[in-house]
Design an enzyme around this catalytic site. Structure first.
Site, short mmCIF file in Angstrom:
data_model
loop_
_atom_site.label_atom_id
_atom_site.label_comp_id
_atom_site.label_asym_id
_atom_site.label_seq_id
_atom_site.Cartn_x
_atom_site.Cartn_y
_atom_site.Cartn_z
N ILE A 118 0.82 -1.22 0.00
CA ILE A 118 0.00 0.00 0.00
C ILE A 118 0.85 1.27 0.00
O ILE A 118 0.31 2.37 -0.06
CB ILE A 118 -0.95 0.02 1.21
CG1 ILE A 118 -0.17 -0.12 2.53
CG2 ILE A 118 -2.00 -1.06 1.09
CD1 ILE A 118 -1.04 -0.02 3.77
N GLY A 119 2.15 1.12 0.07
CA GLY A 119 3.01 2.30 0.05
C GLY A 119 4.47 1.92 -0.04
O GLY A 119 4.87 0.81 0.31
N LYS A 120 5.26 2.87 -0.54
CA LYS A 120 6.70 2.65 -0.65
C LYS A 120 7.40 3.99 -0.57
O LYS A 120 6.96 4.97 -1.18
CB LYS A 120 7.05 1.96 -1.97
CG LYS A 120 8.52 1.59 -2.10
CD LYS A 120 8.82 0.98 -3.46
CE LYS A 120 8.74 2.03 -4.56
NZ LYS A 120 9.24 1.53 -5.86
N ALA A 158 11.68 2.17 2.95
CA ALA A 158 10.79 1.13 3.46
C ALA A 158 9.65 0.88 2.48
O ALA A 158 9.36 1.71 1.61
CB ALA A 158 10.23 1.51 4.82
N ALA A 159 9.01 -0.27 2.65
CA ALA A 159 7.78 -0.60 1.94
C ALA A 159 6.71 -0.93 2.98
O ALA A 159 7.02 -1.48 4.04
CB ALA A 159 7.99 -1.79 1.00
N VAL A 160 5.46 -0.59 2.67
CA VAL A 160 4.36 -0.77 3.62
C VAL A 160 3.33 -1.70 3.00
O VAL A 160 2.94 -1.53 1.84
CB VAL A 160 3.71 0.58 3.99
CG1 VAL A 160 2.63 0.38 5.04
CG2 VAL A 160 4.76 1.56 4.50
N ASP A 217 10.96 15.89 8.53
CA ASP A 217 10.62 15.38 7.19
C ASP A 217 9.11 15.49 6.97
O ASP A 217 8.49 14.59 6.42
CB ASP A 217 11.08 13.93 7.04
CG ASP A 217 11.07 13.47 5.58
OD1 ASP A 217 11.08 14.33 4.68
OD2 ASP A 217 11.04 12.25 5.35
#
Length: 575
Positions: free
Chosen positions: A149-151, A155-157, A349
């Site tokens: 669902i995300g990157k 990291a990757a999620v 950030d």
């Protein structure tokens, strides 16, 4: 005539003390102390973001206690020591003036006591985590992992669900990891993606491990910043001891739970698995056993969090919030930043990609700040970073670094102050929330290093005037003339819910404001957790405001708002 003249002169001295600000509202004093310029409509005036009387002058305020009596007694003594009638009259009249000042100081003490009492009540009301408690989940095998669902850059999620079952004796207390039913219904109805939050209520973030080695100790130490939003039970007890030294020997901080800050429920190390899309999305970071050309290590850190429907950026790409919702969204970011600053953490950030979003049952967007990989979390909570080398990291996204960060030049004794850097980033993100391009991205072309405040794009006229004022103040170049996140949040709170209290602000205004605070406290307590219409976001914001009440910060916020309104009124009359 000389005695009358002396008495009138003494009274003038007393009045002059009044006019210097000891009896005036915070708004008039903040206007007198202005030292830089900002634009409110076509008119340009100056304002200095200082409190009614800054904390460094508090000793002066308290020293006035008893001064009136001393001056009056000195006047009577001079009567019997042969002093002239003129001098005696001056002392008596000036003593009378200071006596009136003491009355105002007594009102100040009562207002401060009211703020402290309200703060104590609401600090006892702890924020409830959005996930029910659970006792297991310290292994990757405890979870069913779904789609990506995300990157990000590190990291990757993936969406996930817990497959461990609760014990029969604790079905009610320690059920499977799941969202509360009312939140599930809201999330399912409002989801912007096709994934089912009911089936996958969790998100697992898999960090990419290049140089930390494959031991749990090395991984936890090198990635300790990711553990800043972790809960008290996120790590197993033995792993907790390993991570105590933190990154480069600095004790990693942990922030307490807050409705606008992400919560990490579990953190553990495990072997890197071959997850869906890994070979296509990030083959280079895989270990050699999964990709012969990969550069990653065999083990890495996994973080378990709540699954949110989308990021703020994804939401703004397909939807435009109403102006009230936009104001509430900016306020949520400020509340989250203030919570971090109070606990000695700078995010460094902050951008729309790192803000997650869901909806309450009333359809209002609820924001949480996530991704703490670049944060500054020192043990001394100073938010001061020694910048003695070019190898010292300034933070994450260079486009949204505050001017004091981007213009810093490394050298002996150089320190970067991050206490207002995240608040500046909120000001820039606010443009996106109100449907405009971020002025510090490439499309507009401003750079935080060298922009001028007059170059900032004009916000739509439909954006509330007070919100425009807050954004302009947050984007001031000089951090000493920029309000803190707390003061800016107070301004929005007063603008949204305290307009009547500000309508007739005068020398007795703080007493009226204290009465309004008491009424607001009663209303919030009666509303409970979600309010009569289910607007959980507004209730949480009001609770956060009341739990962080400070008289000086409140006066500064009042001063800015009143000054901005005076300028707008002057523009209307001169048009």
């Amino acid at each position: 005539m000389s005695v009358k003249h002396a008495i009138s002169r003494g009274l003038e001295l007393g009045r002059s003390v009044f006019q210097l600000g000891l009896l005036k509202s915070g708004g008039r004093v903040a206007a007198k102390l202005r030292a830089d310029r900002f634009r409110v409509g076509p008119s340009v005036r100056t304002v200095q973001p200082q409190a009614f009387l800054p904390s460094r002058y508090r000793y002066y305020r308290t020293s006035l206690k008893g001064l009136a009596a001393q001056l009056q007694s000195a006047g009577f003594r001079r009567r019997f020591t042969g002093s002239s009638p003129r001098n005696r009259a001056v002392f008596l009249a000036f003593g009378l003036g200071v006596g009136l000042i003491e009355q105002q100081l007594e009102d100040d003490r009562k207002s401060a006591a009211t703020c402290e009492e309200i703060q104590a009540v609401f600090r006892k009301k702890r924020f409830q985590a959005p996930l029910k408690p659970f006792t297991s989940g310290y292994k990757l095998e405890d979870y069913i992992i779904g789609n990506q669902i995300g990157k990000g850059s590190n990291a990757a999620v993936y969406e996930a669900a817990a497959q461990f079952a609760p014990s029969k004796e604790s079905d009610r207390k320690c059920s499977l990891v799941q969202m509360r039913e009312d939140e599930e219904e809201s999330q399912t109805a409002r989801s912007l993606t096709c994934c089912s939050l009911r089936n996958f209520p969790l998100a697992i973030k898999m960090m990419w491990n290049f140089g930390a080695g494959s031991s749990s100790e090395a991984i936890l130490k090198s990635m300790s910043q990711e553990l800043v939003p972790a809960g008290p039970l996120a790590l197993k007890q033995d792993k907790e001891q390993i991570s105590l030294d933190g990154h480069f020997g600095v004790l990693p901080k942990r922030v307490s739970a807050h409705p606008n800050v992400i919560r990490v429920y579990r953190a553990f190390t495990a072997d890197v698995p071959l997850l869906p899309g890994a070979q296509e999305e990030y083959p280079d970071v895989l270990p050699a056993r999964l990709n012969p050309a990969g550069l990653g290590n065999n083990r890495t850190l996994f973080l378990v969090m709540k699954n949110y429907p989308c990021t703020l950026r994804q939401y703004l790409e397909v939807s435009t919030p109403s102006h009230r919702q936009g104001s509430l969204m900016v306020l949520q970011l400020l509340e989250g930043v203030d919570h971090l600053c109070r606990q000695g953490v700078a995010h460094r950030d902050l951008k729309s990609d790192n803000v997650l979003l869901e909806f309450d049952t009333d359809g209002c967007p609820h924001l949480v700040i996530s991704d703490f990989g670049c944060c500054l979390a020192q043990s001394d909570s100073s938010l001061q970073l020694p910048f003695n080398s070019v190898w010292v990291s300034r933070g994450g996204n260079a486009s949204l670094m505050a001017p004091e960060v981007t213009t810093a030049v490394p050298g002996c004794g150089v320190v970067i102050d991050y206490s207002k850097a995240d608040a500046w980033a909120v000001g820039a993100i606010s443009y996106e929330i109100f449907g405009q391009l971020n002025p510090f991205y490439r499309a507009v072309g401003l750079e935080s290093r060298n922009y001028q405040e007059k170059q900032l794009p004009t916000l739509p006229s439909s954006v509330p005037d007070d919100v425009q004022l807050v954004i302009r103040l947050l984007l001031r170049r000089n951090p000493n003339k920029r309000p803190s996140a707390r003061v800016a949040a107070n301004m929005l709170h007063l603008s949204l819910w305290g307009r009547k209290a500000l309508a007739n602000q005068d020398s007795a205004g703080m007493r009226k404001l204290a009465d309004w605070l008491l009424c607001q406290s009663a209303v919030v307590l009666l509303k409970g957790c979600s309010g009569p219409s289910g607007n959980r976001v507004e209730v949480e914001l009001q609770r956060s405001f009341l739990s962080n009440l400070d008289l000086e910060d409140l006066r500064t916020a009042v001063g800015f708002l009143l000054y901005g309104r005076e300028q707008r009124q002057a523009c209307i009359l001169s048009a």
